[in-house]
Design a protein around this motif. Structure first.
Motif, mmCIF file in Angstrom:
data_model
loop_
_atom_site.group_PDB
_atom_site.id
_atom_site.type_symbol
_atom_site.label_atom_id
_atom_site.label_comp_id
_atom_site.label_asym_id
_atom_site.label_seq_id
_atom_site.Cartn_x
_atom_site.Cartn_y
_atom_site.Cartn_z
ATOM 1 N N LEU A 133 33.782 57.607 -3.317
ATOM 2 C CA LEU A 133 32.660 58.217 -2.603
ATOM 3 C C LEU A 133 31.936 57.197 -1.735
ATOM 4 O O LEU A 133 31.540 57.493 -0.597
ATOM 5 N N VAL A 134 31.762 55.992 -2.271
ATOM 6 C CA VAL A 134 31.107 54.946 -1.497
ATOM 7 C C VAL A 134 31.925 54.614 -0.257
ATOM 8 O O VAL A 134 31.389 54.526 0.866
ATOM 9 N N ARG A 135 33.244 54.443 -0.450
ATOM 10 C CA ARG A 135 34.107 54.116 0.685
ATOM 11 C C ARG A 135 34.144 55.255 1.703
ATOM 12 O O ARG A 135 34.184 55.029 2.918
ATOM 13 N N PHE A 136 34.151 56.487 1.203
ATOM 14 C CA PHE A 136 34.157 57.656 2.083
ATOM 15 C C PHE A 136 32.902 57.689 2.954
ATOM 16 O O PHE A 136 32.974 57.876 4.176
ATOM 17 N N ASN A 137 31.748 57.497 2.331
ATOM 18 C CA ASN A 137 30.497 57.524 3.087
ATOM 19 C C ASN A 137 30.424 56.378 4.098
ATOM 20 O O ASN A 137 29.912 56.552 5.211
#
Length: 384
Positions: A125-129
């Motif tokens: 999720l962090v990488r996606f954002n």
């Protein structure tokens, strides 16, 4: 399911959501095809998936979180998307909203497919954002850069195009001071009238463009009117500004209704002037006004080079000029590119529409549809 895998295997579902949201971003999206609305969305989604899977150091993560990651401007799908959205008439707010909607739709579609919310999911999720934010940053930068370039070009064109009729007015005034011939005065008067008509059209377009940028849709003041009178006045103005062009016209059906005469006259003038500038040498421009049960349609046709299909969606955007082959006498070398934008905004404000078709054989036709509002009956005469 890993988020990167989901992005690659469910890209079509994501694009359906992207297109549905982009369709709501009016007025720019109103005339766009499915392919235009999706634009580089597939490449953007795949680039985000690749970014999630790529190795990233702590320093790189920190740099990206600060918004300082190096952008591949003019190369990445996101940067190209930003430029194309600006050309198509989207606002920066609408561009930003596309990425916000992308983030929301991906999470809504993906989260039900994960087994449990663990550390790996959190990292994804962090990488996606981070990847979405980076794509948005690249799009916003190229959008803003293109907007700035367009604005600077607009100001340069404005200065150039206003200088031409002003120079003609100045020279004609000097000629009138020296002339003692009646024929010479008449010719000079016609030149003054043409220059004034050119400047009047440019100033009107500028005022309407500013109004749309500051206050949304144009305010309409419909009153009982006849489209024949409106179109005839527009023909006179267009012929004055384009004396080298032959204008043909036809009027059929009931053309009475409730219209904003001033604004619709400007629409027709802009369409006629545009057709005169882009027609083939020696050809005429045809205006057809038809009364239908619910609408009045106005079509303007010229014969000339066909408009490229990829340009049909952008010609109604502000400050877009189409390239032309050759140059007719009297054709301005530059143009503000506001005429068709004003025509679209006015048509939409009337609750109508504007469309264009263009082929090499049939020529180019702009068709405006204006709903026929019931004209209010004239009040009975009053007697003292």
């Amino acid at each position: 399911m890993k988020l990167s895998t989901f992005l690659n295997t469910h890209s079509e579902a994501i694009l359906v959501e992207w297109e549905a949201f982009a369709r709501t971003l009016e007025p720019a999206a109103e005339l766009m095809t499915s392919a235009d609305l999706r634009d580089h969305a597939l490449q953007i989604v795949k680039a985000i998936a690749l970014d999630i899977e790529s190795l990233q150091s702590e320093a790189q993560a920190r740099t990206k979180s600060h918004g300082d990651a190096p952008a591949k401007l003019d190369k990445s799908a996101a940067s190209i998307h930003g430029t194309l959205r600006e050309v198509s008439g989207f606002s920066l707010v609408q561009l930003t909203a596309e990425f916000r909607a992308l983030r929301a739709s991906v999470l809504r579609l993906w989260l039900p497919k994960i087994g449990e919310f663990n550390e790996d999911v959190h990292k994804e999720l962090v990488r996606f954002n981070e990847a979405v934010d980076q794509a948005l940053a690249e799009s916003a930068v190229t959008f803003s850069d293109h907007y700035t370039q367009t604005r600077e070009r607009f100001l340069a064109i404005l200065g150039h195009d206003l200088r031409t009729p002003l120079s003609a007015i100045s020279m004609t005034g000097a000629l009138l001071e020296r002339s003692t011939s009646a024929d010479g005065n008449v010719a000079a008067g016609k030149r003054l009238t043409r220059s004034a008509a050119t400047m009047s059209t440019m100033v009107n377009d500028l005022l309407e463009y500013s109004r749309t940028q500051l206050g949304g849709k144009m305010p309409m003041r419909p009153e009982p009117a006849n489209m024949t009178d409106i179109a005839q006045a527009a023909l006179h103005d267009a012929a004055t500004a384009n004396p080298e062009c032959v204008f043909e016209s036809s009027f059929t059906g009931d053309l009475a209704g409730s219209f904003d005469s001033v604004r619709l006259q400007q629409v027709i003038v802009n369409l006629l002037t545009n057709a005169a500038q882009y027609r083939s040498p020696g050809s005429s421009v045809v205006l057809d006004v038809s009364g239908l049960p619910q609408d009045v349609t106005i079509s303007v046709t010229n014969q000339g080079p066909a408009i490229p299909p990829d340009a049909l969606q952008s010609i109604f955007s502000a400050m877009v000029q189409l390239p032309v082959d050759g140059e007719l006498p009297g054709r301005p070398r530059t143009s503000l590119g506001l005429g068709l934008f004003i025509a679209r905004e006015t048509s939409l404000a009337h609750g109508g529409s504007i469309h264009v078709t263009s082929t090499q054989d049939s020529g180019t036709t702009f068709t405006v549809r204006i709903p026929r509002a019931q004209a209010s009956p004239a009040p009975p005469p009053t007697h003292p």
